[in-house]
Design a protein around this motif. Structure first.
Motif, PDB file in Angstrom:
ATOM      1  N   PHE A 190       2.968   6.220  -0.588  1.00 52.46           N
ATOM      2  CA  PHE A 190       1.533   6.339  -0.248  1.00 52.46           C
ATOM      3  C   PHE A 190       0.644   5.939  -1.426  1.00 52.46           C
ATOM      4  N   ILE A 191       1.195   6.078  -2.653  1.00 54.18           N
ATOM      5  CA  ILE A 191       0.430   5.678  -3.833  1.00 54.18           C
ATOM      6  C   ILE A 191       0.078   4.199  -3.772  1.00 54.18           C
ATOM      7  N   SER A 198      -0.637   2.665  -1.164  1.00 50.84           N
ATOM      8  CA  SER A 198      -1.326   2.555   0.127  1.00 50.84           C
ATOM      9  C   SER A 198      -0.460   1.990   1.255  1.00 50.84           C
ATOM     10  N   ALA A 242       1.503   9.256   3.938  1.00 51.39           N
ATOM     11  CA  ALA A 242       0.164   8.691   3.836  1.00 51.39           C
ATOM     12  C   ALA A 242      -0.661   9.027   5.071  1.00 51.39           C
ATOM     13  N   TYR A 259       2.985  -1.732  -8.841  1.00 48.52           N
ATOM     14  CA  TYR A 259       1.799  -1.867  -7.998  1.00 48.52           C
ATOM     15  C   TYR A 259       0.632  -2.486  -8.755  1.00 48.52           C
ATOM     16  N   LYS A 268       1.357   2.801   4.645  1.00 47.97           N
ATOM     17  CA  LYS A 268       1.065   3.824   5.648  1.00 47.97           C
ATOM     18  C   LYS A 268       2.342   4.474   6.186  1.00 47.97           C
ATOM     19  N   LYS A 319      -1.623  12.681   5.154  1.00 52.28           N
ATOM     20  CA  LYS A 319      -2.633  12.958   4.138  1.00 52.28           C
ATOM     21  C   LYS A 319      -4.027  12.543   4.617  1.00 52.28           C
ATOM     22  N   THR A 320      -4.093  11.369   5.219  1.00 57.54           N
ATOM     23  CA  THR A 320      -5.388  10.881   5.691  1.00 57.54           C
ATOM     24  C   THR A 320      -5.945  11.812   6.761  1.00 57.54           C
ATOM     25  N   ASN A 329       0.987  -7.396   2.455  1.00 57.67           N
ATOM     26  CA  ASN A 329       1.220  -6.031   2.922  1.00 57.67           C
ATOM     27  C   ASN A 329       1.859  -5.211   1.798  1.00 57.67           C
ATOM     28  N   PRO A 330       1.255  -4.088   1.446  1.00 57.03           N
ATOM     29  CA  PRO A 330       1.773  -3.309   0.306  1.00 57.03           C
ATOM     30  C   PRO A 330       3.207  -2.829   0.507  1.00 57.03           C
TER      31      PRO A 330
END
Ligand SMILES: Nc1ncnc2c1ncn2[C@@H]1O[C@H](COP(=O)(O)OP(=O)(O)OP(=O)(O)O)[C@@H](O)[C@H]1O
Ligand SMILES: [Mg+2]
Lengths: 246, 250
Positions: free
Chosen positions: B172-173, B175, B181, B75, B177, B184-185, B94-95
């Motif tokens: 989620f680390i 980011s 994740a 990452y 979704k 958590k949000t 996009n992650p």
């Protein structure tokens, strides 16, 4: 039809076959006998190209070359013209009895599927296993598996079929059914080279017996001659020992 | 202590949007790593010169480092790497692609070992029998050896898949979704962490259970041909009992 000259094979510096010459004619049924470790299995495996030989020449099915110089095409030719029946059957575990036989026909010989199935059914009939055609190897007894193994070999109609101790992994009561199938094959003119400890087969069915020891052919001839009047001391001793145990 | 059930329902409804993301990561990683795992296993078995060392090194590298470290490295390294190559656009990627990369790399290593041992359980006589009916080594491999290896690998592939599903929650680390994740949000807004995490817990349980069922069905369907042997030869003796166990025959 098949001629082997001066075949040599060694494993890691140990000479196992020390110059073997054999001539197989069409219709021959040859039994190879000899003590354990004399190189019988190795002989069959080198002739059929499952092992690479270290020397010698093969003349067979249009191939005429030194073993070590065989190219891919020649190796394919040899493999396509031999059949092999293994000591531990080696049926394709993920295929039914019928598929075990059609596999080579369809994939290697490009025979159409329904035609291949007809050939396979005929082969199964010859070994008396038509009713087991949809069984997987794990659902068959040893004797039945070996008969499928034989059917798989004959379905391809090879020039010669090699048998490596086809009954020695079987329970004694199952030996008979396999020997009977082999006898039928022999009587119908199939060319066979059979490594065996079944002296009855060697004596009563084959037309030539080869006695091997220590990587050499010690003696060969008609069964009657070998069994009743062997000229070599080693043959005599081997036969006395083995027949004493029957 | 009481659970805020209304909130749990709400989290469940939002977090369900993360389910496809999680499944996507798992499926992409699996589909890419299955064939590569087979290839790498073959490289190791045939000791392909040069490559075999490389594969071995790769497997040790992945297996010998925590997945969280792999995630952090990919990452932080990839965006700047890509930035050098394709410019600013790299930061708008996009992650989830980073998640694909990490989890694919990871399962390749696991599956390489899985397939290596599975291929070695197939008797070498199977190949010889193929050659003796005139088939090429390649044909025998595809039609006889590989199917048998895949079936004997199924339990381990299932295992690897379950780990993959669970590990994917670390996305989620980066980011991404995914289920974790989103939950958590949501939780952070209301400080209802326990409720949110229980929802996460249930979702993973359901997904993993689903995967187990799918693999069970696969196994039952494909291992038809070896069922009788299994019952007879598998270990089944309770080690503290003098008598042989009674087993029902299926
Ligand atoms: N792959 C191998 N590597 C090393 N040595 C081998 C290998 N295969 C066979 N040998 C050796 O070659 C010799 C001959 O073996 P082979 O299997 O041909 O004997 P055999 O006559 O078939 O014996 P048996 O009657 O017990 O089957 C044995 O001494 C054996 O140890
Ligand atoms: Mg032998």
């Amino acid at each position: 039809m098949l001629t082997i000259e001066g075949l040599k094979k060694s494993y890691a510096g140990n000479d196992i076959l020390k110059g073997i010459s054999i001539n197989v004619n069409k219709g021959d049924v040859i039994s190879i006998i000899g003590p354990s470790g004399s190189g019988k299995t190795t002989l069959l495996r080198t002739i059929t190209t499952l092992e690479e030989a270290n020397g010698g020449r093969i003349t067979f099915a249009g191939v005429d070359n030194d073993f070590q110089k065989l190219n891919g095409k020649e190796i394919n030719t040899i493999r396509r013209n031999v059949g092999f029946v293994f000591q531990n059957y080696n049926l394709f575990n993920n295929k039914t009895a019928l598929q075990n036989i059609t596999e080579g026909l369809i994939v290697a010989r490009r025979v159409k599927k329904n035609e291949a199935e007809n050939i396979a059914l005929k082969a199964l009939e010859r070994v008396g296993l038509t009713d087991r055609k949809d069984h997987y190897p794990s659902q068959l007894s040893g004797g039945q598996q070996q008969r499928v193994g034989i059917a798989r070999a004959i379905a391809l109609n090879p020039e010669v079929i090699f048998f490596d101790e086809p009954t020695s992994a079987l329970d004694p009561e199952l030996v008979g059914e396999v020997l009977k199938v082999m006898k039928d094959l022999a009587n119908s003119g199939t060319t066979m080279v059979v490594v065996t400890h079944q002296m009855s087969f060697a004596r009563d069915v084959s037309n030539r017996v080869i006695f091997m020891a220590d990587g050499y052919i010690v003696e060969q001839g008609e069964p009657r001659k070998i069994f009743e009047n062997p000229s070599e001391e080693r043959t005599k001793k081997f036969l006395t020992d083995i027949l004493a145990n029957v | 202590m009481s659970l805020n059930t209304d909130f749990m329902v709400k989290v469940a409804q939002t977090a369900i949007q993360g389910v496809p993301v999680t499944l996507q990561i798992v499926l992409v990683a699996l589909l890419i790593s299955l064939p590569i795992g087979v290839l790498f296993a073959l490289i190791r078995i045939y000791r392909v010169k040069g490559l075999q060392r490389l594969v071995q090194f790769y497997v040790s590298l992945v297996r010998g480092t925590p997945i969280i470290a792999q995630i952090l490295i990919v990452y932080s390294a990839f965006p700047s790497l890509l930035n050098m190559i394709i410019g600013k656009a790299a930061f708008s990627i996009n992650p989830i692609y980073y998640a694909y990369i990490v989890f694919t790399f990871n399962s390749i290593a696991t599956l390489t070992e899985v397939f290596r041992s599975a291929l070695q359980t197939v008797d070498k006589g199977q190949m010889e029998a193929g050659l003796m009916v005139g088939m090429q080594p390649r044909q025998t491999f595809w039609r006889i050896i590989l199917p048998q290896a895949l079936i004997s690998a199924l339990p381990n592939i299932a295992n690897a898949t379950l780990y993959l599903i669970k590990n994917s929650s670390l996305a989620f680390i980066m980011s991404v979704k995914d289920i974790t994740a989103i939950a958590k949000t949501e939780a952070a807004f209301n400080y209802n962490f326990l409720e949110a995490y229980l929802v996460v817990w249930v979702y993973y349980l359901i997904i993993c259970y689903g995967a187990e069922i799918i693999f069970y069905l696969f196994e039952r369907y494909f291992s038809k041909y070896r069922r009788p042997i299994k019952n007879r030869t598998g270990f089944n003796w309770f080690p503290f009992s003098i008598k042989q166990p009674k087993l029902e025959q299926k």
